[in-house]
Write an enzyme that holds these catalytic residues in place. Structure first.
Site, PDB file in Angstrom:
ATOM      1  N   CYS A  83       0.831  -1.202   0.000  1.00 17.68           N
ATOM      2  CA  CYS A  83       0.000   0.000   0.000  1.00 17.68           C
ATOM      3  C   CYS A  83       0.869   1.257   0.000  1.00 17.68           C
ATOM      4  CB  CYS A  83      -0.985  -0.037   1.168  1.00 17.68           C
ATOM      5  SG  CYS A  83      -2.360   1.139   0.972  1.00 17.68           S
ATOM      6  N   HIS A 185      -2.921  -5.089   1.617  1.00 20.97           N
ATOM      7  CA  HIS A 185      -2.271  -5.322   2.916  1.00 20.97           C
ATOM      8  C   HIS A 185      -2.297  -6.803   3.300  1.00 20.97           C
ATOM      9  CE1 HIS A 185      -2.255  -1.013   4.400  1.00 20.97           C
ATOM     10  NE2 HIS A 185      -3.197  -0.923   3.478  1.00 20.97           N
ATOM     11  N   GLU A 187      -0.425  -8.213   5.308  1.00 23.04           N
ATOM     12  CA  GLU A 187      -0.013  -8.328   6.703  1.00 23.04           C
ATOM     13  C   GLU A 187      -1.191  -8.343   7.675  1.00 23.04           C
ATOM     14  OE1 GLU A 187      -0.113  -3.880   5.881  1.00 23.04           O
ATOM     15  OE2 GLU A 187       0.472  -5.687   4.791  1.00 23.04           O
TER      16      GLU A 187
END
Length: 207
Positions: A83, A185, A187
Protein backbone atom coordinates in the site's frame (compact mmCIF):
# COMPACT_ATOMS: atom_id res chain seq x y z
CA UNK A 1 20.67 -19.99 -1.20
CA UNK A 2 21.58 -18.53 2.18
CA UNK A 3 22.00 -21.11 4.98
CA UNK A 4 21.57 -18.67 7.88
CA UNK A 5 18.34 -16.77 8.61
CA UNK A 6 17.96 -13.64 6.53
CA UNK A 7 17.71 -10.33 8.37
CA UNK A 8 14.75 -8.32 7.08
CA UNK A 9 14.03 -4.83 8.32
CA UNK A 10 10.63 -3.21 8.53
CA UNK A 11 10.62 0.58 8.21
CA UNK A 12 9.31 1.39 11.67
CA UNK A 13 8.33 5.04 11.47
CA UNK A 14 4.59 4.73 10.84
CA UNK A 15 2.04 2.15 9.69
CA UNK A 16 1.55 -1.61 10.03
CA UNK A 17 4.97 -2.36 11.50
CA UNK A 18 4.08 -5.00 14.10
CA UNK A 19 1.98 -6.98 11.65
CA UNK A 20 4.88 -7.35 9.20
CA UNK A 21 7.34 -8.21 11.98
CA UNK A 22 4.99 -10.95 13.19
CA UNK A 23 4.66 -12.62 9.78
CA UNK A 24 8.39 -12.45 9.09
CA UNK A 25 9.15 -14.07 12.43
CA UNK A 26 6.68 -16.86 11.73
CA UNK A 27 8.49 -17.53 8.44
CA UNK A 28 11.86 -17.91 10.15
CA UNK A 29 13.42 -14.57 9.19
CA UNK A 30 15.19 -12.31 11.66
CA UNK A 31 12.79 -9.36 11.72
CA UNK A 32 13.92 -5.96 12.98
CA UNK A 33 12.51 -2.45 13.03
CA UNK A 34 14.46 0.18 11.10
CA UNK A 35 14.48 3.75 12.42
CA UNK A 36 18.10 4.90 12.12
CA UNK A 37 20.58 5.20 9.22
CA UNK A 38 22.99 2.73 10.82
CA UNK A 39 20.25 0.09 10.92
CA UNK A 40 19.82 0.37 7.13
CA UNK A 41 23.30 -1.10 6.69
CA UNK A 42 22.62 -4.07 8.97
CA UNK A 43 19.74 -5.63 7.01
CA UNK A 44 19.56 -7.96 4.02
CA UNK A 45 16.19 -6.65 2.82
CA UNK A 46 13.49 -4.14 3.69
CA UNK A 47 9.71 -4.04 4.00
CA UNK A 48 7.92 -0.69 3.80
CA UNK A 49 4.54 -1.13 5.48
CA UNK A 50 1.13 0.24 4.77
CA UNK A 51 0.31 3.56 6.41
CA UNK A 52 0.13 7.15 5.22
CA UNK A 53 2.62 7.83 2.44
CA UNK A 54 2.97 11.60 2.88
CA UNK A 55 3.66 11.19 6.61
CA UNK A 56 6.07 8.36 5.91
CA UNK A 57 7.95 10.48 3.38
CA UNK A 58 8.32 13.34 5.87
CA UNK A 59 9.55 11.00 8.60
CA UNK A 60 12.04 9.28 6.31
CA UNK A 61 13.59 12.66 5.56
CA UNK A 62 13.38 13.86 9.18
CA UNK A 63 15.20 10.73 10.40
CA UNK A 64 17.91 11.08 7.69
CA UNK A 65 16.90 7.76 6.15
CA UNK A 66 16.14 8.87 2.60
CA UNK A 67 19.64 8.76 1.13
CA UNK A 68 20.77 5.56 2.94
CA UNK A 69 17.63 3.78 1.77
CA UNK A 70 17.92 5.06 -1.79
CA UNK A 71 21.55 3.92 -1.88
CA UNK A 72 20.73 0.40 -0.68
CA UNK A 73 17.80 0.08 -3.09
CA UNK A 74 19.91 1.28 -6.01
CA UNK A 75 22.52 -1.27 -4.98
CA UNK A 76 20.07 -4.14 -5.34
CA UNK A 77 18.76 -4.64 -1.81
CA UNK A 78 15.49 -6.62 -1.98
CA UNK A 79 12.44 -4.65 -0.84
CA UNK A 80 8.71 -5.16 -0.51
CA UNK A 81 6.15 -2.40 -0.12
CA UNK A 82 2.47 -2.83 0.79
CA UNK A 83 0.00 0.00 0.00
CA UNK A 84 1.88 3.11 1.17
CA UNK A 85 5.03 1.06 0.68
CA UNK A 86 4.17 0.70 -3.00
CA UNK A 87 3.90 4.49 -3.22
CA UNK A 88 7.27 4.92 -1.50
CA UNK A 89 8.95 2.51 -3.94
CA UNK A 90 7.45 4.04 -7.10
CA UNK A 91 9.58 6.23 -9.35
CA UNK A 92 6.58 8.41 -10.23
CA UNK A 93 3.34 9.47 -8.53
CA UNK A 94 0.07 10.69 -9.99
CA UNK A 95 -2.12 13.12 -8.05
CA UNK A 96 0.43 13.55 -5.26
CA UNK A 97 1.30 16.59 -3.19
CA UNK A 98 3.89 18.77 -4.98
CA UNK A 99 6.42 18.30 -2.18
CA UNK A 100 5.99 14.54 -1.83
CA UNK A 101 9.07 12.45 -2.58
CA UNK A 102 9.63 8.71 -2.91
CA UNK A 103 12.54 6.34 -2.49
CA UNK A 104 12.05 4.93 -5.98
CA UNK A 105 13.26 1.64 -7.40
CA UNK A 106 10.17 0.59 -9.36
CA UNK A 107 9.66 1.94 -12.87
CA UNK A 108 5.98 2.59 -12.27
CA UNK A 109 3.52 5.45 -11.92
CA UNK A 110 1.25 5.02 -8.90
CA UNK A 111 -1.98 6.89 -8.17
CA UNK A 112 -2.52 7.48 -4.47
CA UNK A 113 -5.94 6.63 -2.94
CA UNK A 114 -7.02 5.39 -6.36
CA UNK A 115 -9.74 3.13 -4.94
CA UNK A 116 -11.16 5.87 -2.72
CA UNK A 117 -10.98 6.91 0.91
CA UNK A 118 -11.11 4.89 4.13
CA UNK A 119 -14.87 4.35 3.81
CA UNK A 120 -14.28 2.76 0.39
CA UNK A 121 -12.03 0.03 1.79
CA UNK A 122 -12.87 -3.45 0.52
CA UNK A 123 -11.69 -7.05 0.10
CA UNK A 124 -11.21 -8.84 -3.20
CA UNK A 125 -10.04 -12.30 -4.29
CA UNK A 126 -6.92 -12.19 -6.47
CA UNK A 127 -5.17 -14.93 -8.38
CA UNK A 128 -1.39 -14.54 -8.15
CA UNK A 129 0.36 -17.32 -10.08
CA UNK A 130 3.74 -16.36 -8.58
CA UNK A 131 2.58 -17.46 -5.12
CA UNK A 132 2.43 -20.99 -3.81
CA UNK A 133 -0.95 -22.38 -4.95
CA UNK A 134 -1.63 -18.93 -6.41
CA UNK A 135 -3.56 -20.22 -9.41
CA UNK A 136 -5.72 -22.72 -7.55
CA UNK A 137 -6.29 -20.80 -4.31
CA UNK A 138 -7.05 -17.08 -4.62
CA UNK A 139 -5.57 -14.57 -2.21
CA UNK A 140 -8.06 -12.57 -0.16
CA UNK A 141 -6.64 -9.07 -0.57
CA UNK A 142 -7.53 -6.19 1.77
CA UNK A 143 -7.55 -2.73 0.15
CA UNK A 144 -7.48 0.30 2.50
CA UNK A 145 -7.19 3.73 0.83
CA UNK A 146 -5.23 1.79 -1.73
CA UNK A 147 -3.22 2.96 -4.74
CA UNK A 148 -3.02 1.30 -8.13
CA UNK A 149 -0.38 1.23 -10.84
CA UNK A 150 -1.29 3.47 -13.78
CA UNK A 151 1.84 2.95 -15.89
CA UNK A 152 4.75 0.55 -15.80
CA UNK A 153 8.10 0.23 -17.52
CA UNK A 154 9.18 -2.71 -19.70
CA UNK A 155 11.14 -4.42 -16.91
CA UNK A 156 8.19 -4.52 -14.52
CA UNK A 157 6.31 -7.81 -14.14
CA UNK A 158 2.61 -7.69 -13.28
CA UNK A 159 1.85 -10.14 -10.47
CA UNK A 160 -1.86 -9.42 -10.04
CA UNK A 161 -4.74 -7.35 -11.39
CA UNK A 162 -8.21 -6.65 -10.08
CA UNK A 163 -10.45 -9.22 -11.72
CA UNK A 164 -13.97 -7.83 -11.27
CA UNK A 165 -15.96 -4.63 -10.86
CA UNK A 166 -15.31 -1.08 -12.00
CA UNK A 167 -11.56 -1.40 -11.38
CA UNK A 168 -11.19 -4.67 -13.34
CA UNK A 169 -7.81 -4.84 -15.01
CA UNK A 170 -6.08 -2.41 -12.67
CA UNK A 171 -2.58 -3.52 -11.67
CA UNK A 172 -2.26 -4.09 -7.92
CA UNK A 173 0.91 -6.18 -7.54
CA UNK A 174 4.24 -5.88 -9.35
CA UNK A 175 7.85 -7.02 -9.29
CA UNK A 176 10.96 -5.53 -10.83
CA UNK A 177 14.14 -7.43 -10.07
CA UNK A 178 14.46 -7.66 -6.28
CA UNK A 179 11.63 -5.24 -5.54
CA UNK A 180 8.00 -6.31 -4.99
CA UNK A 181 4.99 -4.13 -4.23
CA UNK A 182 1.28 -4.63 -3.65
CA UNK A 183 -1.62 -2.18 -3.39
CA UNK A 184 -3.16 -4.31 -0.65
CA UNK A 185 -2.27 -5.32 2.92
CA UNK A 186 -1.41 -9.03 3.24
CA UNK A 187 -0.01 -8.33 6.70
CA UNK A 188 -3.52 -7.86 8.15
CA UNK A 189 -4.66 -11.35 7.11
CA UNK A 190 -3.54 -14.82 8.15
CA UNK A 191 -2.42 -15.64 4.59
CA UNK A 192 1.38 -15.42 4.61
CA UNK A 193 1.97 -16.31 0.96
CA UNK A 194 3.03 -12.83 -0.19
CA UNK A 195 5.58 -12.63 2.63
CA UNK A 196 6.64 -16.21 1.91
CA UNK A 197 7.24 -15.22 -1.72
CA UNK A 198 9.33 -12.22 -0.67
CA UNK A 199 11.34 -14.11 1.95
CA UNK A 200 12.08 -16.78 -0.67
CA UNK A 201 13.30 -14.07 -3.05
CA UNK A 202 15.58 -12.66 -0.34
CA UNK A 203 17.01 -16.08 0.48
CA UNK A 204 17.85 -16.62 -3.18
CA UNK A 205 19.77 -13.37 -3.61
CA UNK A 206 21.47 -12.90 -0.23
CA UNK A 207 24.99 -14.37 -0.37
Amino acid sequence: MSESPVRIGVLALQGDVREHLRVLGELGAVAVGVRRPAEVESIDALIIPGGESTTMDKLVRAFDLQEPLRKRLAGGMPAYGSCAGMIMLADRLADARPDQETLGGLDITVRRNAFGRQVDSFEHDLHMPALRDGVRDPLRAVFIRAPWVEDLGPQVEVLARVEEGEAAGRVVAVRQGNIVATSFHPEVTRDARVHEYFVGLVRRVVP
